[in-house]
Design an enzyme around this catalytic site. Structure first.
Site, PDB file in Angstrom:
ATOM      1  N   TRP A  51       0.832  -1.216   0.000  1.00  0.00           N
ATOM      2  CA  TRP A  51       0.000   0.000   0.000  1.00  0.00           C
ATOM      3  C   TRP A  51       0.856   1.250   0.000  1.00  0.00           C
ATOM      4  O   TRP A  51       0.549   2.227  -0.688  1.00  0.00           O
ATOM      5  CB  TRP A  51      -0.990  -0.025   1.156  1.00  0.00           C
ATOM      6  CG  TRP A  51      -1.946  -1.166   1.021  1.00  0.00           C
ATOM      7  CD1 TRP A  51      -2.060  -2.234   1.857  1.00  0.00           C
ATOM      8  CD2 TRP A  51      -2.890  -1.385  -0.035  1.00  0.00           C
ATOM      9  NE1 TRP A  51      -3.027  -3.101   1.391  1.00  0.00           N
ATOM     10  CE2 TRP A  51      -3.542  -2.607   0.237  1.00  0.00           C
ATOM     11  CE3 TRP A  51      -3.247  -0.675  -1.178  1.00  0.00           C
ATOM     12  CZ2 TRP A  51      -4.535  -3.130  -0.598  1.00  0.00           C
ATOM     13  CZ3 TRP A  51      -4.232  -1.192  -2.008  1.00  0.00           C
ATOM     14  CH2 TRP A  51      -4.866  -2.403  -1.722  1.00  0.00           C
ATOM     15  N   ASP A  69      -1.437   6.605   6.402  1.00  0.00           N
ATOM     16  CA  ASP A  69      -2.563   5.746   6.029  1.00  0.00           C
ATOM     17  C   ASP A  69      -2.803   4.811   7.210  1.00  0.00           C
ATOM     18  O   ASP A  69      -1.957   3.977   7.537  1.00  0.00           O
ATOM     19  CB  ASP A  69      -2.170   4.947   4.769  1.00  0.00           C
ATOM     20  CG  ASP A  69      -3.196   3.888   4.386  1.00  0.00           C
ATOM     21  OD1 ASP A  69      -4.205   3.720   5.101  1.00  0.00           O
ATOM     22  OD2 ASP A  69      -2.975   3.207   3.355  1.00  0.00           O
ATOM     23  N   LYS A  88     -12.374  -1.621   7.187  1.00  0.00           N
ATOM     24  CA  LYS A  88     -11.720  -2.621   8.036  1.00  0.00           C
ATOM     25  C   LYS A  88     -12.210  -2.507   9.475  1.00  0.00           C
ATOM     26  O   LYS A  88     -12.725  -3.458  10.045  1.00  0.00           O
ATOM     27  CB  LYS A  88     -10.208  -2.476   7.954  1.00  0.00           C
ATOM     28  CG  LYS A  88      -9.743  -2.764   6.532  1.00  0.00           C
ATOM     29  CD  LYS A  88      -8.393  -2.201   6.237  1.00  0.00           C
ATOM     30  CE  LYS A  88      -8.154  -2.144   4.748  1.00  0.00           C
ATOM     31  NZ  LYS A  88      -8.350  -3.404   4.029  1.00  0.00           N
TER      32      LYS A  88
HETATM   33  C1  LIG Z   1      -3.412  -0.038   4.498  1.00  0.00           C
HETATM   34  C2  LIG Z   1      -4.276   0.048   3.294  1.00  0.00           C
HETATM   35  N1  LIG Z   1      -4.237   1.142   2.542  1.00  0.00           N
HETATM   36  C3  LIG Z   1      -4.999   1.270   1.443  1.00  0.00           C
HETATM   37  C4  LIG Z   1      -5.855   0.270   1.044  1.00  0.00           C
HETATM   38  C5  LIG Z   1      -6.693   0.468  -0.192  1.00  0.00           C
HETATM   39  O1  LIG Z   1      -7.969   0.760   0.194  1.00  0.00           O
HETATM   40  P1  LIG Z   1      -9.156   0.989  -0.821  1.00  0.00           P
HETATM   41  O2  LIG Z   1      -9.515  -0.346  -1.365  1.00  0.00           O
HETATM   42  O3  LIG Z   1     -10.230   1.594   0.048  1.00  0.00           O
HETATM   43  O4  LIG Z   1      -8.700   1.921  -1.867  1.00  0.00           O
HETATM   44  C6  LIG Z   1      -5.949  -0.888   1.813  1.00  0.00           C
HETATM   45  C7  LIG Z   1      -6.909  -1.937   1.394  1.00  0.00           C
HETATM   46  O5  LIG Z   1      -6.924  -3.050   1.773  1.00  0.00           O
HETATM   47  C8  LIG Z   1      -5.136  -1.012   2.955  1.00  0.00           C
HETATM   48  O6  LIG Z   1      -5.156  -2.116   3.690  1.00  0.00           O
END
Ligand SMILES: Cc1ncc(COP(=O)(O)O)c(C=O)c1O
Length: 360
Positions: free
Chosen positions: A101, A171, A195
């Protein structure tokens, strides 16, 4: 079939109490004669929902007055672009890459300027958090970016990096509201809610007010400016109304549990059951450096792909869902977010013990 123990990394388990309440209000939200899904976002009833949600979140996290709370759409991934578009004034940013991520976010930022990778744990399959006490932070960096809890790899920063005075952007998608945070240490905290907080489709951004300006990168779409949403109280356009409503219910539920300090204690106790089991097991092994273990996502392996697959299959049949590891790493992963009850982790551990005994 009744409810299962759902160990999904997201969308993930929500408090049963919240789901029941939402079900009760589904056809007639508090005498309005309609569902929140059917309601104008300009109505008094919805204004109250969003105002209460915002105020409750502020209370839970102790968000100071000089920070704005925004309920947006586009998931966490949209923030990968929105952050540089709004904050990259010098066109230089520093990213710490502790998993997919953070890597994706850094790659998105490259579209807008120079991205320095300050540190990375790619050398050991992202199984640890690099030492961030003395990093070569760029003189002119607009911000330092981290992914605070790495959903796929199961690591978490136990200490924030020393950004040497630069803005910290984090994030927190997979550790949102799992423990108290000092908001003042960050310029921006954001996360998708699917989550730990609510249904997919809402992303929460907590941003220091002085960072919300018209001075964004040229060509930034109206919808991707923080100022647009801040000026309109997150009601510039139709917001993810039902998602915000459920988030609000989860905030209330968290308050009832005793707030984030109580949640942290509960999460620590819960995670310890699983980690203690992994540490003594001769079959299952945790994959993360013990000092960097996440309280939310617990990856583990047997070391034998066939056995892993059998475990996931048998666990599913026994009512433990979504234990398969992320497709990029294999093995297993138990996501044990706030709403996973202690009994779920106890039952999983007992099941693992039995599986181990039967497959010696
Ligand atoms: C830490 C983290 N950041 C970003 C994301 C991406 O999220 P989204 O699917 O809402 O764009 C995730 C998705 O699992 C994640 O676990």
């Amino acid at each position: 079939m009744g409810r299962v123990y759902n160990f999904s990394a997201g969308p993930a388990v929500l408090p049963e109490e919240v789901l029941r309440e939402a079900a009760e209000e589904m056809l007639d939200y508090r005498g309005t004669g309609m569902s929140v899904m059917e309601m104008s976002h300009r109505s008094k009833a919805f204004q109250e929902i969003i105002d209460t949600a915002r105020a409750d979140l502020r209370g839970l996290m102790g968000i100071p007055e000089d920070y704005e709370v925004l309920f947006l759409q586009g998931g966490a991934s949209q923030q990968f672009a929105m952050i540089p578009m709004n904050l990259m004034k010098n066109r230089v940013v520093d990213y710490i890459v502790t998993g997919q991520w953070a890597k994706k976010a850094s790659e998105e930022a490259k579209k807008y300027g120079k991205v320095n990778i300050l540190a990375s744990s790619a050398d050991k399959t992202f199984s640890y958090i690099p030492d961030c006490r003395d990093l070569p932070v760029s003189e002119d960096a607009d911000y330092v970016y981290i992914c605070e809890n790495n959903t796929i790899y199961g690591t978490k920063y136990k200490e924030l990096p020393d950004t040497k005075g630069k803005l910290l952007v984090a994030d927190v998608s997979s550790c949102f509201l799992s423990e108290p945070v000092d908001v003042t240490k960050y310029g921006v905290i954001y996360g998708g809610v699917q989550k730990n907080i609510g249904p997919a489709g809402t992303v929460i951004v907590i941003i220091r007010k002085d960072l919300i300006t018209e001075d964004v990168l040229p060509g930034t779409p109206t919808m991707l400016k923080y100022k647009t949403h801040s000026d309109a109280g997150s009601l510039y356009n139709t917001p993810p109304a039902y998602g915000i409503y459920i988030c609000g219910k989860v905030f209330r539920w968290l308050k009832k549990q005793g707030g984030l300090a109580a949640m942290k204690k509960y999460n620590e106790k819960k995670a310890k059951i699983l980690y203690d089991f992994l540490d003594q097991s001769s079959m299952f092994k945790g994959t993360v450096a013990p000092k960097d273990r996440s309280l939310m996502n617990v990856p583990f392996v047997t070391g034998d792909d066939m056995l892993d697959a059998r475990f996931v299959k048998e666990a599913k049949a026994a009512g433990f869902e979504n234990l398969k590891g992320h497709r990029s790493v294999g093995g297993m992963r138990a996501s044990i977010y706030n709403a996973m009850p202690m009994e779920g982790v106890e039952a999983l551990t007992a099941f693992m013990k039995k599986f181990e005994e039967e497959n010696q």
